[in-house]
Motif scaffolding. Structure first.
Motif, short mmCIF file in Angstrom:
data_model
loop_
_atom_site.label_atom_id
_atom_site.label_comp_id
_atom_site.label_asym_id
_atom_site.label_seq_id
_atom_site.Cartn_x
_atom_site.Cartn_y
_atom_site.Cartn_z
N CYS A 1 40.94 -54.50 -77.12
CA CYS A 1 41.41 -54.88 -75.78
C CYS A 1 41.37 -56.40 -75.68
O CYS A 1 40.37 -57.03 -76.03
N CYS B 1 38.19 -57.31 -72.94
CA CYS B 1 36.77 -57.02 -73.20
C CYS B 1 36.44 -56.89 -74.68
O CYS B 1 35.26 -56.82 -75.04
N CYS C 1 42.38 -52.15 -72.36
CA CYS C 1 41.75 -50.83 -72.34
C CYS C 1 41.85 -50.28 -70.91
O CYS C 1 42.19 -51.02 -69.97
N CYS D 1 39.82 -52.38 -68.28
CA CYS D 1 40.34 -53.71 -67.95
C CYS D 1 41.70 -53.62 -67.26
O CYS D 1 42.13 -54.56 -66.59
ZN LIG Z 1 38.98 -53.93 -72.00
#
Ligand SMILES: [Zn+2]
Ligand SMILES: [Zn+2]
Length: 242
Positions: free
Chosen positions: A53, A56, A65, A68
């Motif tokens: 991602c 993160c 992801c 997020c």
């Molecule tokens: Zn993420």
């Protein structure tokens, strides 16, 4: 960002090389005597998967992801050098309990090329601090052993007092993400005199859920830091993601 070693770095760590001759170190990964971290252990490090991602750093087939995608993080990017398993796990354990300055330098040199490639617009490095109580007990913060040489190698300001723990928090081991968030709420305070207006890189040893880094980033933002990035030596990846 340049990777040329500054003179003070060279001088300081030449001293530790001399210490190594007198008191030979032991590789924390395989116990070989005479090496701070041997070539075989370096080769055995599991790199993070390429697809993570973008925010993160959690392994994810998509750019963002699920987590997020729905909520905005206080950290621009979180990245880690390696997956949290052997031999990195033993290296971090040695760093934490044996004040192994030479090993901190070795890890910083492993982290530096990746950081250089990210090309983030960072001005200063801040380590995740221990609580006063824990620091008194241990005598040092193991994250500083990596963050300080990394700042020297990357030609950035090093701000060991940029963040401090506002209170003592219980160990995060075994807690869920929600419990971690609760446990860490307002756990950090940042010094506006040091961080205001700057792009900051936060360094930690292990990232598990990102809750510590996110909470630290919130404190830095409140103190006026412009944008916050994070880089850790290792990342704990759950089996379902691996
Ligand atoms: Zn993420
Ligand atoms: Zn080894």
């Amino acid at each position: 960002m340049r990777l040329k070693k500054p003179f003070m770095y060279w001088l300081e760590y030449s001293f530790w090389n001399v210490v190594d001759l007198v008191f030979p170190p032991t590789c924390p990964g395989c116990q070989t005597i005479g090496e701070r971290w041997c070539e075989n252990c370096q080769k055995a490090v599991t790199q993070m998967p390429a697809q993570v991602c973008q925010v993160c750093g959690e392994p994810s087939p998509k750019t963002l992801c699920k987590r997020c995608d729905v909520s905005r993080s206080a950290v621009v990017h979180i990245r880690s050098w390696a997956v949290f398993k052997q031999p990195v796990r033993s290296a971090l354990h040695t760093l934490k309990y044996r004040h192994n300055i030479g090993l901190g330098q070795v890890l910083a040199e492993s982290l530096a090329p990746g950081l250089n490639e990210f090309n983030w617009p960072i001005q200063a490095i801040v380590p995740i601090p221990l609580s006063e109580e824990r620091q008194r007990e241990r005598g040092y913060n193991q994250v500083s052993l990596i963050a300080r040489p990394l700042a020297q190698l990357s030609h950035m300001d090093y701000l060991p007092r940029g963040l401090r723990r506002a209170r003592h928090t219980r160990s995060q081991v075994g807690l869920t993400l929600e419990e971690r968030k609760q446990n860490l709420k307002n756990a950090f305070l940042a010094d506006p005199k040091l961080v205001a207006g700057k792009n900051i890189l936060v360094i930690d040893d292990v990232c598990t859920t990102g809750a510590t880094l996110t909470e630290a980033a919130c404190a830095l933002s409140e103190a006026g830091a412009r944008s916050i990035y994070a880089y850790t030596v290792a990342r704990a990846i759950s089996h379902k993601d691996a």
